[in-house]
Design a protein around this motif. Structure first.
Motif, short mmCIF file in Angstrom:
data_model
loop_
_atom_site.label_atom_id
_atom_site.label_comp_id
_atom_site.label_asym_id
_atom_site.label_seq_id
_atom_site.Cartn_x
_atom_site.Cartn_y
_atom_site.Cartn_z
N TRP A 112 0.81 -1.21 0.00
CA TRP A 112 0.00 0.00 0.00
C TRP A 112 0.85 1.27 0.00
CZ3 TRP A 112 0.96 3.10 4.17
CH2 TRP A 112 1.49 2.49 5.31
N ASP A 113 0.23 2.35 -0.47
CA ASP A 113 0.81 3.68 -0.39
C ASP A 113 -0.13 4.58 0.41
OD1 ASP A 113 3.19 3.35 -1.96
OD2 ASP A 113 1.92 3.33 -3.76
N ARG A 114 0.41 5.61 1.00
CA ARG A 114 -0.41 6.53 1.78
C ARG A 114 -1.57 7.07 0.95
NH1 ARG A 114 0.41 5.84 7.11
NH2 ARG A 114 2.65 5.83 7.61
N GLY A 115 -2.79 6.95 1.50
CA GLY A 115 -3.95 7.51 0.85
C GLY A 115 -4.58 6.65 -0.21
N ASP A 116 -3.99 5.48 -0.54
CA ASP A 116 -4.63 4.64 -1.55
C ASP A 116 -5.78 3.85 -0.93
OD1 ASP A 116 -3.51 2.47 -0.22
OD2 ASP A 116 -2.12 1.93 -1.83
N ASP A 117 -6.49 3.08 -1.77
CA ASP A 117 -7.68 2.38 -1.28
C ASP A 117 -7.36 1.42 -0.14
OD1 ASP A 117 -9.46 3.63 -2.98
OD2 ASP A 117 -9.36 2.08 -4.53
N THR A 118 -6.25 0.67 -0.26
CA THR A 118 -5.91 -0.28 0.80
C THR A 118 -5.68 0.43 2.12
OG1 THR A 118 -4.94 -1.90 -0.73
CG2 THR A 118 -4.22 -1.99 1.55
N ALA A 119 -4.86 1.47 2.13
CA ALA A 119 -4.55 2.18 3.37
C ALA A 119 -5.78 2.85 3.95
CB ALA A 119 -3.44 3.20 3.13
N ARG A 120 -6.57 3.50 3.11
CA ARG A 120 -7.73 4.24 3.61
C ARG A 120 -8.76 3.31 4.23
NH1 ARG A 120 -12.53 5.16 2.54
NH2 ARG A 120 -12.49 3.99 0.59
N ILE A 121 -9.05 2.20 3.52
CA ILE A 121 -10.05 1.25 4.03
C ILE A 121 -9.56 0.57 5.30
CG2 ILE A 121 -11.27 -0.91 3.52
CD1 ILE A 121 -11.25 0.03 0.54
N ALA A 122 -8.28 0.19 5.32
CA ALA A 122 -7.73 -0.46 6.51
C ALA A 122 -7.77 0.47 7.72
CB ALA A 122 -6.31 -0.93 6.24
N GLU A 123 -7.42 1.72 7.52
CA GLU A 123 -7.43 2.67 8.63
C GLU A 123 -8.85 2.90 9.13
OE1 GLU A 123 -5.41 5.86 6.73
OE2 GLU A 123 -3.44 5.29 7.51
N GLU A 124 -9.82 2.95 8.22
CA GLU A 124 -11.21 3.12 8.65
C GLU A 124 -11.69 1.89 9.42
OE1 GLU A 124 -15.67 4.12 6.91
OE2 GLU A 124 -13.95 4.13 5.54
N LEU A 125 -11.33 0.71 8.96
CA LEU A 125 -11.71 -0.51 9.68
C LEU A 125 -11.10 -0.54 11.08
CD1 LEU A 125 -11.51 -3.25 6.90
CD2 LEU A 125 -13.47 -2.82 8.40
N LEU A 126 -9.84 -0.14 11.20
CA LEU A 126 -9.21 -0.11 12.51
C LEU A 126 -9.93 0.83 13.46
CD1 LEU A 126 -5.43 -0.16 11.53
CD2 LEU A 126 -6.71 -1.99 12.65
N GLY A 127 -10.49 1.90 12.92
CA GLY A 127 -11.23 2.85 13.75
C GLY A 127 -12.63 2.41 14.09
N ARG A 128 -13.12 1.35 13.42
CA ARG A 128 -14.50 0.91 13.63
C ARG A 128 -14.59 -0.55 14.08
NH1 ARG A 128 -17.92 2.77 8.47
NH2 ARG A 128 -19.58 1.88 9.77
N LEU A 129 -13.53 -1.05 14.70
CA LEU A 129 -13.53 -2.43 15.15
C LEU A 129 -14.66 -2.72 16.12
CD1 LEU A 129 -9.71 -3.04 15.76
CD2 LEU A 129 -11.10 -3.92 13.87
N GLY A 130 -15.04 -1.73 16.92
CA GLY A 130 -16.11 -1.93 17.89
C GLY A 130 -17.46 -2.21 17.26
N GLU A 131 -17.62 -1.94 15.96
CA GLU A 131 -18.89 -2.21 15.28
C GLU A 131 -18.99 -3.62 14.75
OE1 GLU A 131 -19.99 0.86 12.43
OE2 GLU A 131 -18.58 2.24 13.40
N LEU A 132 -17.88 -4.35 14.76
CA LEU A 132 -17.92 -5.74 14.31
C LEU A 132 -18.60 -6.61 15.35
CD1 LEU A 132 -14.31 -6.13 12.89
CD2 LEU A 132 -16.42 -6.28 11.55
N PRO A 133 -19.29 -7.66 14.92
CA PRO A 133 -19.85 -8.60 15.89
C PRO A 133 -18.74 -9.47 16.47
CG PRO A 133 -20.19 -9.43 13.68
CD PRO A 133 -19.57 -8.07 13.53
#
Length: 377
Positions: A112-133
């Motif tokens: 990944w590179d900064r700001g690409d789809d992989t980095a952006r989606i992964a960072e968002e997922l890390l911030g929303r782990l509490g929403e996972l079952p």
């Protein structure tokens, strides 16, 4: 972080059927296994130095690179585990919330590179782990949104991938195709798919590839992941075992600002320098890089056979993928291999083009018989 916050029942060290982490270590034959999950598969030079120091102070100094691109500190002494945990949390390598750390089973394509789809989606997922079952302990998520999908052979249950048509796919592992999604909706869709999995009884199956319930209409599609060039070659670590100090030497030799950890047990240096470094394999054709072997006996109490020395001797004589497993669990590799040896009652069962524990073509082989079978004696 107070003392009470780091206390985990000692009985937890003996549990099986889940992957250890820093809050829930697992007991092995050489001591506790404490897992560290690098965020976005990346560790800075300072973080590498900290890990090497902690592995030496609290464990044996050895670190395993897993097929989920995690690092495992080996040989941790029970009396030092809470101090190690506290140090890992203080340095930001482990989440201070044990529940969130347990859910942080995120495999990220290392290119990944900064700001690409992989980095952006992964960072968002890390911030929303509490929403996972709450999912079974061995389940994980792959974010593989580079130009081509590079994690197809890596273990994950929910996959965000680059599609052949150029967009993104959301795909459940075990299904050949997935549904097209927009980058900005990827996290919402993945969380919704995880909830569907639990609500339809997927926890009983324990892995997505075993869950046969019909997908919801919104998750159905005919998109296929984009398959391209082979994954980049870095510094190979045979069987994933390395001394922490060797990682420090790698940083010094390459002048890298950071290392990317891969699920194919190689380290990618963020540097243009490609100097050979002792302890690492630089030849992409080295047969050891086609071999998977768990720690085996006596390191793992589940194993009844030695694995890695046999794999070293056998690998040059096997074309294709070799998997030597100490027991039928097959922890080193979940995918099929061309040659599979499974330990059972002190001997090996041999299977071809299968997984550990599959019905053997030959059973009860000694290491000498195995070597002779492949002309390696």
């Amino acid at each position: 972080m107070g003392q009470d916050e780091t206390r985990v029942p000692m009985t937890g060290f003996a549990l099986r059927g889940w992957c250890p982490d820093a809050w829930r270590p697992m007991m092995a034959g050489d001591g506790l296994i404490v897992r560290v999950k690098p965020r976005l598969a990346r560790l800075t030079a300072a973080e590498i130095a900290v890990l090497a120091d902690l592995a030496r102070r609290f464990g044996s100094g050895a670190i395993d690179i897993t097929n989920r691109a995690n690092l495992q500190i080996r040989g941790v002494r029970e009396q030092g585990w809470q101090d190690l945990l506290r140090a890992l949390v203080d340095r930001g390598l482990v989440d201070s919330d044990a529940a969130l750390e347990g859910r942080r089973n995120l495999l990220v394509a290392p290119g990944w590179d900064r700001g690409d789809d992989t980095a952006r989606i992964a960072e968002e997922l890390l911030g929303r782990l509490g929403e996972l079952p709450e999912l079974p302990g061995k389940m994980g998520i792959a974010v593989d949104a580079g130009p081509v999908a590079t994690l197809l052979d890596s273990p994950a249950d929910f996959r965000i991938e680059r599609a052949e048509a150029g967009g993104l796919l959301l795909r459940l592992d075990g299904r050949e195709s997935g549904v097209s999604i927009l980058p900005e909706e990827a996290t919402d869709r993945l969380i919704a798919l995880a909830h569907w999995f639990v609500e339809t009884g997927g926890a009983a199956a324990r892995r997505a590839s075993r869950h046969t319930a019909a997908l919801p209409q919104w998750a159905r599609g005919d998109g296929r992941p984009a398959v391209g060039a082979a994954a980049p070659h870095g510094y190979g670590v045979p069987f994933g075992r390395i001394e922490g100090e060797a990682m420090v030497r790698l940083m010094a030799a390459t002048g890298a600002a950071a290392l990317r950890v891969t699920s194919w047990r190689q380290l990618l240096a963020e540097s243009e320098v490609r100097e050979p470094v002792e302890g690492f394999v630089r030849d992409p054709g080295d047969p050891l890089l086609r071999a998977d072997a768990c720690p085996g006996a006596p390191t793992c109490p589940q194993a009844t056979v030695e694995t890695r020395e046999l794999a070293r001797r056998l690998a040059p004589h096997v074309s294709g993928r070799l998997h030597v497993s100490g027991c039928a669990k097959g922890c080193a590799r979940a995918r099929p291999s061309d040659v599979v040896l499974t330990g059972r009652d002190g001997a090996f069962d041999l299977a071809l083009r299968g997984r550990a524990g599959d019905p053997p073509t030959r059973a009860g082989l000694s290491p000498d018989h195995v070597l002779a079978h492949f002309g390696a004696s």
